[in-house]
Design a protein around this motif. Sequence first.
Motif, mmCIF file in Angstrom:
data_model
loop_
_atom_site.group_PDB
_atom_site.id
_atom_site.type_symbol
_atom_site.label_atom_id
_atom_site.label_comp_id
_atom_site.label_asym_id
_atom_site.label_seq_id
_atom_site.Cartn_x
_atom_site.Cartn_y
_atom_site.Cartn_z
ATOM 1 N N ASP A 86 22.230 58.301 14.978
ATOM 2 C CA ASP A 86 21.077 58.569 14.118
ATOM 3 C C ASP A 86 19.815 58.008 14.768
ATOM 4 N N GLU A 87 18.741 58.803 14.798
ATOM 5 C CA GLU A 87 17.517 58.329 15.429
ATOM 6 C C GLU A 87 16.842 57.223 14.631
ATOM 7 N N THR A 88 17.311 56.953 13.396
ATOM 8 C CA THR A 88 16.694 55.911 12.577
ATOM 9 C C THR A 88 16.721 54.564 13.278
ATOM 10 N N ASP A 89 17.869 54.201 13.872
ATOM 11 C CA ASP A 89 17.965 52.928 14.591
ATOM 12 C C ASP A 89 16.924 52.845 15.695
ATOM 13 N N ARG A 90 16.749 53.943 16.420
ATOM 14 C CA ARG A 90 15.799 53.941 17.530
ATOM 15 C C ARG A 90 14.370 53.769 17.024
ATOM 16 N N ILE A 91 14.033 54.480 15.957
ATOM 17 C CA ILE A 91 12.676 54.411 15.417
ATOM 18 C C ILE A 91 12.387 53.023 14.862
ATOM 19 N N VAL A 92 13.346 52.452 14.118
ATOM 20 C CA VAL A 92 13.151 51.108 13.576
ATOM 21 C C VAL A 92 12.928 50.108 14.704
ATOM 22 N N GLY A 93 13.733 50.204 15.757
ATOM 23 C CA GLY A 93 13.579 49.296 16.896
ATOM 24 C C GLY A 93 12.208 49.412 17.540
ATOM 25 N N LEU A 94 11.729 50.633 17.732
ATOM 26 C CA LEU A 94 10.416 50.838 18.336
ATOM 27 C C LEU A 94 9.301 50.307 17.439
ATOM 28 N N GLU A 95 9.449 50.514 16.135
ATOM 29 C CA GLU A 95 8.432 50.014 15.209
ATOM 30 C C GLU A 95 8.365 48.490 15.214
ATOM 31 N N LEU A 96 9.498 47.842 15.495
ATOM 32 C CA LEU A 96 9.526 46.384 15.540
ATOM 33 C C LEU A 96 9.072 45.831 16.889
ATOM 34 N N GLY A 97 8.889 46.718 17.865
ATOM 35 C CA GLY A 97 8.357 46.264 19.139
ATOM 36 C C GLY A 97 9.281 46.396 20.333
ATOM 37 N N ALA A 98 10.423 47.098 20.175
ATOM 38 C CA ALA A 98 11.299 47.327 21.328
ATOM 39 C C ALA A 98 10.624 48.284 22.301
ATOM 40 N N ASP A 99 10.981 48.172 23.581
ATOM 41 C CA ASP A 99 10.382 49.015 24.611
ATOM 42 C C ASP A 99 11.247 50.206 24.970
ATOM 43 N N ASP A 100 12.551 50.109 24.739
ATOM 44 C CA ASP A 100 13.453 51.212 25.063
ATOM 45 C C ASP A 100 14.750 51.019 24.304
ATOM 46 N N TYR A 101 15.585 52.039 24.296
ATOM 47 C CA TYR A 101 16.874 51.956 23.637
ATOM 48 C C TYR A 101 17.888 52.751 24.454
ATOM 49 N N ILE A 102 19.148 52.382 24.324
ATOM 50 C CA ILE A 102 20.240 53.123 24.958
ATOM 51 C C ILE A 102 21.345 53.295 23.932
ATOM 52 N N ALA A 103 21.824 54.519 23.797
ATOM 53 C CA ALA A 103 22.910 54.803 22.861
ATOM 54 C C ALA A 103 24.251 54.508 23.524
ATOM 55 N N LYS A 104 25.129 53.859 22.773
ATOM 56 C CA LYS A 104 26.492 53.622 23.249
ATOM 57 C C LYS A 104 27.343 54.874 23.019
#
Length: 237
Positions: A86-104
């Motif tokens: 779900d893209e929700t995890d990615r969006i929440v992370g970016l909104e909190l200040g993450a720079d990138d994400y990787i899906a397992k």
Amino acid sequence: MTRKILIVDDDQKTRVLLKAYLEKNQYEVILSHNGESFIAEFQHQFDQLALVILDVMLPDTDGFALCKTVRQRCNVPIIMLTASSDETDRIVGLELGADDYIAKPYSPRELLARIKAILRRSGADTAVASRYYKFVGFTLDLVERKVIDSQGQVVALTGLDYQLLKYFVEHPGDILDRQVLSEQTRGRDLGPLDRTLDVQISRLRQLLKDDRKPSELIKTVRGAGYVFSADVSISGV
């Protein structure tokens, strides 16, 4: 440049694999198995870290809470690992200040490529002659990688915020395609339903107090992309 990376993941096999692989590629790796051990290591090492890698799912907390904690202390680049499709995890992370994400699941080789890309984009390799970019009361310092507002206060930018703003001020008045912005700031293409760039644009508008509708500083050009509308002056002092 420091090459120290702090990783938190509750899976021992994953931690051991990543440590061995990254150390083989000349990175110093510090491992944590839960939120408590991560916080202890982070508080001790935060000013020496090149990058932080956060697993979203942990036994005593989650990666989002840790991301928020990191951002309250410093602007070290953050990669988040998520098992959710779900893209929700990615969006929440970016909104909190993450720079990138990787899906397992992911390969260590993919993670290494993302690490290299983030550290390359965040390197302070700009010539002093074009150190300061000034626009509507803000000053972007490319050497110290920070923004100062008209009151002399530092605006809290993440690594991704910085990359996006840097590209905008380097191309004022140009209509910038969404794919170009994603490639320049994240090092990859956007999927057809990927909203992460839109989230990041919204976040940057808020940081620059440009969150009125319609925006006056970062304008949306329907069907074409975005344009940075401010006059920008450049100096080395």
